[in-house]
Design an enzyme around this catalytic site. Structure first.
Site, PDB file in Angstrom:
ATOM      1  CD  GLU A 103      -1.978  -2.342   1.229  1.00 54.34           C
ATOM      2  OE1 GLU A 103      -0.859  -2.700   1.650  1.00 54.34           O
ATOM      3  OE2 GLU A 103      -2.889  -3.144   0.984  1.00 54.34           O
ATOM      4  CG  PHE A 109     -11.387  -3.415   3.065  1.00 50.86           C
ATOM      5  CD1 PHE A 109     -12.688  -3.456   3.550  1.00 50.86           C
ATOM      6  CD2 PHE A 109     -10.970  -4.417   2.204  1.00 50.86           C
ATOM      7  CE1 PHE A 109     -13.558  -4.487   3.193  1.00 50.86           C
ATOM      8  CE2 PHE A 109     -11.826  -5.449   1.835  1.00 50.86           C
ATOM      9  CZ  PHE A 109     -13.122  -5.490   2.332  1.00 50.86           C
ATOM     10  CG  HIS A 166     -11.717  -6.027   6.458  1.00 54.44           C
ATOM     11  ND1 HIS A 166     -10.889  -6.702   7.303  1.00 54.44           N
ATOM     12  CD2 HIS A 166     -11.202  -6.220   5.214  1.00 54.44           C
ATOM     13  CE1 HIS A 166      -9.927  -7.310   6.615  1.00 54.44           C
ATOM     14  NE2 HIS A 166     -10.095  -7.024   5.346  1.00 54.44           N
TER      15      HIS A 166
HETATM   16  C1  LIG Z   1      -2.572  -4.703   4.104  1.00 55.21           C
HETATM   17  C2  LIG Z   1      -3.652  -5.419   3.430  1.00 55.21           C
HETATM   18  N1  LIG Z   1      -3.810  -5.268   2.108  1.00 55.21           N
HETATM   19  C3  LIG Z   1      -4.763  -5.929   1.460  1.00 55.21           C
HETATM   20  C4  LIG Z   1      -5.604  -6.769   2.139  1.00 55.21           C
HETATM   21  C5  LIG Z   1      -6.710  -7.485   1.398  1.00 55.21           C
HETATM   22  N2  LIG Z   1      -6.365  -8.898   1.260  1.00 55.21           N
HETATM   23  C6  LIG Z   1      -6.843  -9.821   2.094  1.00 55.21           C
HETATM   24  S1  LIG Z   1      -6.226 -11.352   1.765  1.00 55.21           S
HETATM   25  C7  LIG Z   1      -5.313 -10.738   0.482  1.00 55.21           C
HETATM   26  C8  LIG Z   1      -4.436 -11.629  -0.312  1.00 55.21           C
HETATM   27  C9  LIG Z   1      -3.347 -12.145   0.501  1.00 55.21           C
HETATM   28  O1  LIG Z   1      -2.637 -13.037  -0.267  1.00 55.21           O
HETATM   29  P1  LIG Z   1      -1.736 -14.108   0.432  1.00 55.21           P
HETATM   30  O2  LIG Z   1      -0.890 -13.458   1.458  1.00 55.21           O
HETATM   31  O3  LIG Z   1      -1.026 -14.853  -0.627  1.00 55.21           O
HETATM   32  O4  LIG Z   1      -2.773 -15.044   1.213  1.00 55.21           O
HETATM   33  P2  LIG Z   1      -3.778 -16.128   0.626  1.00 55.21           P
HETATM   34  O5  LIG Z   1      -5.126 -15.532   0.691  1.00 55.21           O
HETATM   35  O6  LIG Z   1      -3.348 -16.520  -0.723  1.00 55.21           O
HETATM   36  O7  LIG Z   1      -3.651 -17.270   1.588  1.00 55.21           O
HETATM   37  C10 LIG Z   1      -5.499  -9.392   0.327  1.00 55.21           C
HETATM   38  C11 LIG Z   1      -4.861  -8.583  -0.709  1.00 55.21           C
HETATM   39  C12 LIG Z   1      -5.424  -6.871   3.532  1.00 55.21           C
HETATM   40  N3  LIG Z   1      -6.225  -7.619   4.294  1.00 55.21           N
HETATM   41  N4  LIG Z   1      -4.443  -6.213   4.138  1.00 55.21           N
END
Ligand SMILES: Cc1ncc(C[n+]2csc(CCOP(=O)(O)OP(=O)(O)O)c2C)c(N)n1
Ligand SMILES: Cc1ncc(C[n+]2csc(CCOP(=O)(O)OP(=O)(O)O)c2C)c(N)n1
Ligand SMILES: [Mg+2]
Ligand SMILES: [Mg+2]
Lengths: 336, 325, 325, 336
Positions: free
Chosen positions: D66, D89, D135
């Site tokens: 971000e 969010f 969220h």
């Molecule tokens: C700082 C932040 N950015 C974006 C999100 C939204 N978000 C939730 S899960 C996710 C993907 C995460 O990917 P990964 O770490 O590979 O986990 P996976 O869901 O594949 O297990 C995102 C972008 C968040 N919760 N926190």
């Protein structure tokens, strides 16, 4: 403050240093962490000599990783430590905003009380020394709308010491604001260990005609203004808020109900800052006692420029408080 | 390196040194507001960068880059003294005195401004680089950062995004051994910053930042690579800053002696020039010229009026007015 | 791996799968508030971690770690169903329903709570590890993060600080190939996350996250290293999540087939057990038991009352009251 | 809005999507950037189909970084691009707080007007869907005290479209808040390109007895409350602030001076939030017209809990506005 009465003249830097020293003695679970706070003693010398006394482990230098510094504090607090971080300049809190707001401040609530974010973040704030836009800000406005966070803002050495010890004792996350322009200011400081309770304002000067509510550097300015106006027959009460969140509305409201006139003085920009919060609260709760609108003294709605001449134009000083009080005094009496 | 290039870089290095020394003495006299960090000791690294960055490039200077700023301002705009005036907070400064030492910028000189939140422009540089790439401009977008600043997470976010988007980004890491008081090896998992950068898969080079020939060649290589559309490049300059703490020197005497006497960039370059036939007089003449220029710049700054008071509330917004308080 | 260990891990994996499938079907019925991310497909990685983490350790679960949380809660506290109840937002949940799927914690089970700002506990874990080190406790402080989360700068701040302070930190990176929709190789300079971690100089290992024997052995190795006071350890588990997008599957059919049919953790472990003499009936019995347990947990959650309304304003501060609005 | 009159019923998601599409057509220097906004169309589907139309370069997926996303926008804006970022969010803005507050918002000022931070940060905010503490937040209070930043907060699809196009046109950094609970709400949306000026409030419903100032989701709640009370003989004026910083004090003040009674409705916690700012301003500027204190409707001073039942207790709704208006109406007339 509690019981100690023997005092000694000391700067705010020394008073804070003493509080840290006493805290480290009293709480084995306390440690200090920050950039160059160890052997060097910190950019402003606040942690001087503590490294020599307590060593590398408990006075811990870090890399330039503000988010990780605060995260480390939160994690350590989760398992019962009492970390005290130094963030060199308050302006850098933007980098660890997430850690403070979403982690430290919500920890206790969102996990249903299972963890305590018993940490203190000390930081140097405020303008007036040519620091420019990134070393001069008053940041309390960034954090005012954050439930779970305690914001402490001393205006003199004795309070700084007592409030810091209370912050260390506190089981809540405390943002402890140290105004740079007050670091070298002197005052009588009680010796030994004492705490000044969080969440309580102090009547820094009693008066009957108008209440000035102020924090940090605005307090000495307000006291100066009060002194000047005392000669002109105006009796000014100065309330030093000391804790900004959650703040002592009772003391503020009681005072304004009594005087019927309020000035709110704040170094940060006016829109959405502490001045607005106080003005709103006073206006709502003292509606029937106020002789006229709350009069505001705020910083300009600008970043802080570098050049001395320009900086002077955007920061409020004693003069502004004097004219605000005069303006308040033109309000007709409305019988409290 | 041919003599004329070396000679020009030698002058540049002297300009930096004279600038910083002049500034330091004015600061001590109380004529310069705020804080002061100087680039003394890092002249070769700075001159090498300045010599290879064009007005159409974009670099982000850090708190020790007055010298680069002055060289760029002088070369591309003909008014290096406006950097000095900015540090004095005067109306004739590049930002009319609003920015000062930590926020001087002039994009027409390629200077995109320091951000005194160390490391934050590691993110900003991505946008300049991305825009250049989208527009097909052969711009080098350069972030100049210290070893300490590598501690910031944004360092990595930046390297990663430069890598995946193959951006024209030059990372110039000035490893002067310390972040304020903290030795580089205490602040980082490796005292060699390139160890932390290599994982991103683009070229990383460590170079003697006090050897102007090596430093200049490295910057040239990096810029060629970037201008050739081959993506980011990481340079680590091993150097040393003269400035200790505000309270004085804290580093071991041997180390101080080595860097100031045995491995000083200007002394080493002077020795090379002498190998090429220069005399001590020739060298001194360069120094003298630099000191004269700087003296005139300081004069200019001091004589310049303070900023127009209207500047205090000007330009908060581009689209809204703020009324003076 | 001996049969009894494998058998126990096989049960654990089934518990996770049954948990997530039960939850998913309740979510579809509208009985579970908020968002849902499941650990389906990652059972081996999760079971391997859960089996090696003690109640006195500390782990930070991510949004797919319901399974680890349930196993830890069941093993260390005897009340795994409280994890289910938390996801339903009920008073009997581990956080009385205040945290939900993304903020379940019970430190007495070693569960230090998810932080739904992905990556932020990469910083928090440092403090838990540091405290353990300062106190001389043999704690493993573990951060479980996805491949996508590696994009956050705090990932690096954390690895660096663990390295320089030699903290007892276990980084468990669950590389399931995607961050929401973005393939790991598109989001990062390398599709192998260990490439980005190696620069910090502590052991980094990549392991088949669907091979329970390999995963378990790797976690054991890492925990031994950490408990032995040798500092941090990085594990990358190569795995795959069943869950596509909320709107459906987006990955190539071949990939889906490979992971769900050819390289599924439970199928592979079942095959190993059969080599050891188990029958299909034996395997099915384990599955049946897991499904029964989860059914009872869901029942428990559904029958539990909603949180006490006083909880809404309780515990904002430890030292101050907030009055109900 | 400007001139277009032909309208079509549309959700807020679609209206925002249209604005982005029209902006991309109108401004070659505009691009979109964020997590999974490309082929996937964003977590809420707001950027759907734009990747197919404008391609990888102008609709750019990013890693989960971000701070770098916003930094990229600032840098691109410095050289004349018009980036529009999506932060999935609003709660995640803590991670790029420094970039927004110290970089984007100060850029134009500190470099003496040489750079324009012409960027937009779109983000989904607000509670009411069981998102839990990370969220669900209303974050405008985090940014209220930040000079140089524009904060826009539409309450309906037509405004969302017009305000977003105005934000894209703007040379200032705009934080564009999209309340999740409004995404699926429908309204008539003019076709084609039009802008709704920044910094201007709208009178969403005219009335004479009491003024309700509201933003985002509080606007439909306030309109509902007004409708309910209209039956009881109370004439409620609803002012939709639309731009939170710098905000249209003139419209607010004019309205309250006319009605003599004010209610301020805001989803975020009360202390130090938008409610305080508006209450302070109204109390100061309408001192002589107000029949009684400004009445506040705020979120509780807590994080947002997960469970539906608890979340419901901390977020304000129509009922709260109705009782606030009733309370305001008990104030004696004071003659405007
Ligand atoms: C700082 C932040 N950015 C974006 C999100 C939204 N978000 C939730 S899960 C996710 C993907 C995460 O990917 P990964 O770490 O590979 O986990 P996976 O869901 O594949 O297990 C995102 C972008 C968040 N919760 N926190
Ligand atoms: C984010 C941030 N943290 C801390 C500081 C305070 N600070 C200013 S310079 C400096 C040291 C930087 O070290 P390095 O990057 O090595 O630069 P050097 O001064 O050695 O050239 C620090 C900690 C800052 N300006 N910004
Ligand atoms: Mg350095
Ligand atoms: Mg993933």
């Amino acid at each position: 403050m509690n019981t100690e009465t023997k005092t000694r003249k000391s700067t705010m830097v020394k008073a804070i240093n003493q509080a840290l020293d006493l805290g480290m003695e009293a709480f084995p679970e306390m440690f200090l962490i920050g950039e160059d706070i160890g052997e060097m003693g910190g950019d402003f010398g606040v942690t001087r000599k503590l490294w020599a006394k307590y060593g590398n482990e408990r006075v811990r230098d870090t890399p330039l990783s503000e988010a990780a510094i605060i995260g480390t504090c939160v994690g350590a607090a989760m398992v019962g430590m009492r970390p005290v971080a130094e963030i060199m300049f308050a302006d850098f809190l933007g980098e660890c905003y997430d850690q403070i707001v979403n982690n430290a401040a919500k920890m206790h609530y969102m996990f249903d009380g299972q963890f305590k974010a018993s940490l203190v973040i000390r930081t140097a704030c405020g303008g007036g020394f040519g620091g420019g836009p990134h070393h001069s800000q008053s940041v309390e406005g960034w954090f005012l709308n954050v439930p779970g966070l305690v914001i402490v803002a001393p205006s003199n050495p004795a309070d700084a010491k007592g409030l810091l010890l209370a912050s260390i004792e506190s089981d809540d996350p405390v943002l402890f604001l140290e105004h740079k322009a007050l670091y070298r200011s002197k005052g009588e400081v009680p010796e030994g260990y004492y705490t000044t309770p969080l969440g309580t304002a102090a009547v820094a000067r009693a008066g009957t005609d108008v209440t000035v509510v102020a924090t940090m550097r605005m307090v000495p300015f307000a006291l100066e203004a009060a002194e000047m106006l005392a000669g002109k027959g105006v009796s000014v009460e100065v309330v030093d808020l000391r804790t900004i969140r959650p703040y002592d509305a009772d003391t503020v409201i009681e005072s304004v109900r009594r005087t019927g006139r309020a000035v709110v003085a704040n170094e940060a920009p006016g829109i959405g800052g502490l001045g607005s919060e106080l003005s709103a609260r006073i206006s709502q709760d003292c509606f029937h006692q106020l002789a006229g609108p709350v009069v505001r003294v705020d910083g300009a709605d600008t970043p802080i420029p570098f050049s001395d001449e320009l900086e002077h134009l955007v920061l409020p000083g004693t003069d502004h408080i004097v004219s605000a009080i005069r303006r308040a005094m033109t309000q007709p009496d409305r019988g409290a | 390196m041919d003599e004329s290039t070396l000679s020009s870089l030698y002058s540049d290095m002297w300009l930096i040194r004279a600038f910083e020394q002049g500034l330091e003495s004015e600061f001590e006299k109380g004529n310069v507001p705020g804080m002061l960090h100087t680039g003394l000791g890092q002249e070769a690294t700075q001159a090498a960068l300045a010599a290879n960055l064009e007005a159409t490039d974009a670099y982000f200077p850090d708190h020790r880059c007055h010298g680069i700023n002055a060289l760029a301002q002088q070369r591309h705009r003909g008014d290096g003294r406006r950097i000095m005036a900015e540090l004095f907070g005067r109306s004739t400064g590049v930002c009319s005195g609003k920015g000062g030492s930590l926020h001087s910028a002039d994009p027409r000189a390629g200077n995109y401004g320091d951000n005194a939140i160390e490391g934050s422009y590691m993110a900003t540089v991505l946008g300049v680089a991305l825009a250049a790439k989208m527009r097909g401009e052969p711009k080098v977008a350069c972030a100049i950062i210290g070893d300490g600043t590598v501690g910031r997470g944004e360092f990595h976010e930046s390297l990663n995004m430069s890598a995946i988007w193959e951006l024209p980004t030059l990372y110039a890491c000035v490893n002067n051994g310390y972040a304020i008081f903290t030795p580089v090896g205490k602040g980082h998992a490796s005292a060699n910053i390139i160890d932390l950068a290599r994982g991103y898969g683009f070229p990383c080079e460590q170079v003697d930042g006090n050897d102007i020939e090596a430093a200049h060649a490295a910057v040239l290589r990096a810029c060629d690579h970037i201008r050739g559309g081959k993506g980011p490049y990481f340079l680590e300059f091993m150097t040393w800053r003269w400035q200790g703490l505000f309270t004085g020197e804290f580093r071991p005497p041997d180390e101080v002696r080595y860097w100031r006497e045995e491995h000083d960039a200007i002394l080493m370059a002077g020795a090379r020039l002498k190998e090429m036939g220069w005399t001590d007089d020739d060298l001194e003449k360069v120094e003298g010229e630099a000191r004269d220029i700087i003296e005139s710049w300081i004069e200019f700054a001091k004589e310049s009026p303070p900023p127009d008071p209207a500047k205090a509330t000007a330009d908060v917004y581009a689209g809204f007015e703020v009324s003076p308080s």
